[in-house]
Design a protein around this motif. Structure first.
Motif, PDB file in Angstrom:
ATOM      1  N   GLU A   1       1.088  -0.904  -0.246  1.00  0.00           N
ATOM      2  CA  GLU A   1       0.157  -0.533  -0.387  1.00  0.00           C
ATOM      3  C   GLU A   1       0.662   1.078  -0.423  1.00  0.00           C
ATOM      4  OE1 GLU A   1      -3.166   1.937  -0.737  1.00  0.00           O
ATOM      5  OE2 GLU A   1      -3.067   0.078  -0.157  1.00  0.00           O
ATOM      6  N   ILE A   2       2.226   1.565   0.712  1.00  0.00           N
ATOM      7  CA  ILE A   2       2.973   2.021   0.239  1.00  0.00           C
ATOM      8  C   ILE A   2       3.803   2.241  -0.872  1.00  0.00           C
ATOM      9  CG2 ILE A   2       4.386   3.506   1.996  1.00  0.00           C
ATOM     10  CD1 ILE A   2       2.989   2.324   4.228  1.00  0.00           C
ATOM     11  N   VAL A   3       4.387   1.380  -0.935  1.00  0.00           N
ATOM     12  CA  VAL A   3       5.611   1.712  -1.921  1.00  0.00           C
ATOM     13  C   VAL A   3       5.101   0.935  -3.604  1.00  0.00           C
ATOM     14  CG1 VAL A   3       7.054   0.830   0.030  1.00  0.00           C
ATOM     15  CG2 VAL A   3       6.305  -0.855  -2.096  1.00  0.00           C
ATOM     16  N   GLY A   4       3.910   0.295  -3.579  1.00  0.00           N
ATOM     17  CA  GLY A   4       3.105   0.585  -5.064  1.00  0.00           C
ATOM     18  C   GLY A   4       3.295  -1.857  -4.686  1.00  0.00           C
ATOM     19  N   ALA A   5       2.703  -2.203  -5.037  1.00  0.00           N
ATOM     20  CA  ALA A   5       2.431  -3.335  -5.096  1.00  0.00           C
ATOM     21  C   ALA A   5       3.123  -4.575  -6.021  1.00  0.00           C
ATOM     22  CB  ALA A   5       0.990  -4.735  -5.495  1.00  0.00           C
ATOM     23  N   ARG A   6       3.707  -4.101  -6.993  1.00  0.00           N
ATOM     24  CA  ARG A   6       4.760  -4.124  -7.825  1.00  0.00           C
ATOM     25  C   ARG A   6       6.007  -3.697  -7.462  1.00  0.00           C
ATOM     26  NH1 ARG A   6       2.682  -6.864 -12.441  1.00  0.00           N
ATOM     27  NH2 ARG A   6       0.777  -6.250 -12.994  1.00  0.00           N
ATOM     28  N   ASN A   7       6.637  -3.773  -6.766  1.00  0.00           N
ATOM     29  CA  ASN A   7       7.685  -3.132  -5.995  1.00  0.00           C
ATOM     30  C   ASN A   7       7.568  -3.925  -4.773  1.00  0.00           C
ATOM     31  OD1 ASN A   7       6.572  -0.743  -7.369  1.00  0.00           O
ATOM     32  ND2 ASN A   7       9.311  -0.592  -6.400  1.00  0.00           N
ATOM     33  N   VAL A   8       6.815  -4.756  -4.387  1.00  0.00           N
ATOM     34  CA  VAL A   8       6.784  -6.106  -3.017  1.00  0.00           C
ATOM     35  C   VAL A   8       7.252  -7.499  -3.449  1.00  0.00           C
ATOM     36  CG1 VAL A   8       6.032  -6.653  -1.549  1.00  0.00           C
ATOM     37  CG2 VAL A   8       5.654  -4.257  -1.802  1.00  0.00           C
ATOM     38  N   HIS A   9       8.184  -7.840  -3.352  1.00  0.00           N
ATOM     39  CA  HIS A   9       8.579  -9.298  -3.490  1.00  0.00           C
ATOM     40  C   HIS A   9       8.813 -10.200  -1.921  1.00  0.00           C
ATOM     41  CE1 HIS A   9      10.770  -6.798  -6.743  1.00  0.00           C
ATOM     42  NE2 HIS A   9      10.413  -8.170  -6.892  1.00  0.00           N
ATOM     43  N   ALA A  10       7.960 -11.080  -1.874  1.00  0.00           N
ATOM     44  CA  ALA A  10       7.942 -11.987  -1.097  1.00  0.00           C
ATOM     45  C   ALA A  10       7.930 -12.965  -0.947  1.00  0.00           C
ATOM     46  CB  ALA A  10       6.307 -11.957   0.135  1.00  0.00           C
ATOM     47  N   ILE A  11       9.008 -13.446   0.235  1.00  0.00           N
ATOM     48  CA  ILE A  11       9.004 -15.409   0.050  1.00  0.00           C
ATOM     49  C   ILE A  11       9.013 -15.786   1.859  1.00  0.00           C
ATOM     50  CG2 ILE A  11      10.885 -15.137  -1.842  1.00  0.00           C
ATOM     51  CD1 ILE A  11      12.936 -15.510   0.973  1.00  0.00           C
ATOM     52  N   ASP A  12       8.596 -17.554   1.449  1.00  0.00           N
ATOM     53  CA  ASP A  12       8.032 -18.053   2.271  1.00  0.00           C
ATOM     54  C   ASP A  12       8.790 -19.177   2.279  1.00  0.00           C
ATOM     55  OD1 ASP A  12       6.649 -17.863   5.681  1.00  0.00           O
ATOM     56  OD2 ASP A  12       6.769 -19.533   4.378  1.00  0.00           O
ATOM     57  N   ILE A  13       9.646 -20.190   3.429  1.00  0.00           N
ATOM     58  CA  ILE A  13       9.382 -22.113   3.252  1.00  0.00           C
ATOM     59  C   ILE A  13       8.655 -22.717   2.943  1.00  0.00           C
ATOM     60  CG2 ILE A  13      10.102 -22.221   5.009  1.00  0.00           C
ATOM     61  CD1 ILE A  13      12.881 -22.978   4.487  1.00  0.00           C
ATOM     62  N   THR A  14       7.341 -22.395   3.482  1.00  0.00           N
ATOM     63  CA  THR A  14       6.272 -23.075   3.705  1.00  0.00           C
ATOM     64  C   THR A  14       5.347 -23.616   1.577  1.00  0.00           C
ATOM     65  OG1 THR A  14       6.242 -23.680   5.853  1.00  0.00           O
ATOM     66  CG2 THR A  14       4.461 -24.126   5.580  1.00  0.00           C
ATOM     67  N   ARG A  15       5.220 -24.649   1.216  1.00  0.00           N
ATOM     68  CA  ARG A  15       4.619 -23.914   0.149  1.00  0.00           C
ATOM     69  C   ARG A  15       3.241 -23.307   0.509  1.00  0.00           C
ATOM     70  NH1 ARG A  15       6.788 -25.385  -4.198  1.00  0.00           N
ATOM     71  NH2 ARG A  15       8.081 -26.593  -3.902  1.00  0.00           N
ATOM     72  N   ARG A  16       2.623 -24.469   1.506  1.00  0.00           N
ATOM     73  CA  ARG A  16       1.419 -24.130   1.849  1.00  0.00           C
ATOM     74  C   ARG A  16       0.740 -22.203   2.082  1.00  0.00           C
ATOM     75  NH1 ARG A  16      -2.610 -27.756   6.247  1.00  0.00           N
ATOM     76  NH2 ARG A  16      -4.565 -26.729   5.662  1.00  0.00           N
ATOM     77  N   LEU A  17       1.615 -21.770   2.486  1.00  0.00           N
ATOM     78  CA  LEU A  17       1.654 -20.279   3.052  1.00  0.00           C
ATOM     79  C   LEU A  17       1.974 -19.401   2.115  1.00  0.00           C
ATOM     80  CD1 LEU A  17       3.974 -20.396   6.623  1.00  0.00           C
ATOM     81  CD2 LEU A  17       0.999 -20.426   6.270  1.00  0.00           C
ATOM     82  N   VAL A  18       2.652 -20.642   1.370  1.00  0.00           N
ATOM     83  CA  VAL A  18       2.924 -19.494  -0.506  1.00  0.00           C
ATOM     84  C   VAL A  18       1.608 -19.499  -0.792  1.00  0.00           C
ATOM     85  CG1 VAL A  18       4.319 -19.333  -2.547  1.00  0.00           C
ATOM     86  CG2 VAL A  18       5.187 -19.744  -0.769  1.00  0.00           C
ATOM     87  N   TYR A  19       0.777 -20.046  -1.039  1.00  0.00           N
ATOM     88  CA  TYR A  19      -0.311 -20.716  -1.384  1.00  0.00           C
ATOM     89  C   TYR A  19      -1.592 -19.676  -1.496  1.00  0.00           C
ATOM     90  CZ  TYR A  19       1.652 -24.407  -4.200  1.00  0.00           C
ATOM     91  OH  TYR A  19       2.372 -25.317  -4.913  1.00  0.00           O
ATOM     92  N   ASP A  20      -1.680 -19.460   0.152  1.00  0.00           N
ATOM     93  CA  ASP A  20      -2.023 -19.143   1.532  1.00  0.00           C
ATOM     94  C   ASP A  20      -2.362 -17.227   0.758  1.00  0.00           C
ATOM     95  OD1 ASP A  20      -4.426 -18.511   3.021  1.00  0.00           O
ATOM     96  OD2 ASP A  20      -3.003 -18.530   4.776  1.00  0.00           O
ATOM     97  N   ALA A  21      -0.804 -16.942   1.046  1.00  0.00           N
ATOM     98  CA  ALA A  21      -0.545 -15.653   1.156  1.00  0.00           C
ATOM     99  C   ALA A  21      -0.572 -14.818  -0.605  1.00  0.00           C
ATOM    100  CB  ALA A  21       1.074 -15.463   1.108  1.00  0.00           C
ATOM    101  N   ARG A  22      -0.661 -15.680  -1.397  1.00  0.00           N
ATOM    102  CA  ARG A  22      -1.217 -15.300  -2.848  1.00  0.00           C
ATOM    103  C   ARG A  22      -2.518 -14.883  -2.555  1.00  0.00           C
ATOM    104  NH1 ARG A  22       2.497 -20.168  -6.545  1.00  0.00           N
ATOM    105  NH2 ARG A  22       4.434 -18.553  -6.600  1.00  0.00           N
ATOM    106  N   SER A  23      -3.038 -15.841  -2.715  1.00  0.00           N
ATOM    107  CA  SER A  23      -4.666 -16.363  -2.519  1.00  0.00           C
ATOM    108  C   SER A  23      -5.654 -14.805  -1.293  1.00  0.00           C
ATOM    109  CB  SER A  23      -5.048 -16.984  -2.165  1.00  0.00           C
ATOM    110  OG  SER A  23      -6.249 -17.521  -1.895  1.00  0.00           O
TER     111      SER A  23
END
Length: 267
Positions: free
Chosen positions: A118-140
């Motif tokens: 919300e502050i920097v712009g969505a395309r400026n944010v990259h995010a990672i997680d080691i747990t695949r289930r959380l990656v899917y959840d965060a994307r959704s």
């Protein structure tokens, strides 16, 4: 920590009092931010962060509208959903600005990534997680909240995301004994890494690209996971698991004279 305390006085900020279940989420967000921002020496001090937290629909990430705006942490898929005050404290230390390139390590359900977006712009944010289930959840969750431009990938956090480096800001939402070398190397020249440092007692720390450190007080976070671990497994601390396994192997590999009983007639 799941609450933002007034330094010295130890006063706790309370959010979303009982009886608010029928209120609109937007009203609850306003009350949440007002409580964090107006309390003396509170968690929110900058206007852009306060406005971002007023805008991001936290109920998308927590699901229960009433629980979403209470100042407490939650567990989801084995990871901790930060309390609003804890998220505010981390993001105040991170101090992202419009146009910054930001990496979130340990994205969890995606709430802090949304506030940063919300502050920097969505395309400026990259995010990672080691747990695949959380990656899917965060994307959704991010897509439902309107921040589908945030890139979320499954990676070992200790390695960062070098493909999109350098970053102006990196937020590590897990504790480590020392700043991961790869994350520091992926900072821009004037960038900074915000993370909890320590094993038992942890300190929220701002790490500069030159290795300098600024300590901002105590926190309590889960230890950083490494490849081979998942947030939703029974034992998160690999060192503890390995020590237990070594002890078991040692007990089973005792030499003959250490055994409690030996049938000498068989020799």
């Amino acid at each position: 920590m799941d609450e933002c305390l007034d330094s010295g006085a130890g006063r706790v900020i309370h959010i979303a009092p009982a009886g608010t279940s029928g209120m609109e989420p937007a009203v609850l967000r306003e009350d949440m931010v007002d409580s964090l921002a107006h309390e003396s020496k509170g968690c929110l001090r900058t206007g852009r962060l306060a406005q971002a937290m007023r805008t991001v629909p936290r109920e998308v990430f927590v699901e229960d509208e009433r629980a979403a705006y209470s100042d407490r942490a939650f567990e989801r898929f084995g990871t901790r959903v930060l309390a609003p005050s804890t998220a505010a404290r981390l993001l105040e230390a991170l101090a992202p600005e419009e146009g910054d390139d930001v990496l979130i390590v340990g994205v969890g359900v995606g709430y802090t990534a949304a506030v940063v977006a919300e502050i920097v712009g969505a395309r400026n944010v990259h995010a990672i997680d080691i747990t695949r289930r959380l990656v899917y959840d965060a994307r959704s969750n991010l897509a439902k909240a309107g921040y589908e431009g945030v890139l979320v990938d499954r990676r070992d956090g200790i390695d960062g995301l070098p493909e999109y480096a350098p970053y102006d800001r990196i937020l590590l939402e897990a504790a480590a004994i020392e700043p991961p070398r790869a994350l520091v190397q992926q900072l821009a020249d004037d960038g900074k890494l915000v993370m909890p440092i320590g094993a038992g007692e942890q300190t929220l720390t701002v790490v500069g690209a030159d290795g300098s450190q600024q300590r901002l007080g105590g926190v309590a976070f889960q230890p950083m996971l490494v490849e081979g671990e998942q947030a939703d497994t029974v034992e998160r601390n690999r060192t503890r698991r390995e020590d237990r396994e070594r002890a078991r192997q040692a007990a089973q590999s005792r030499t003959g004279w250490e055994q409690e009983w030996i049938d000498w007639d068989s020799y």
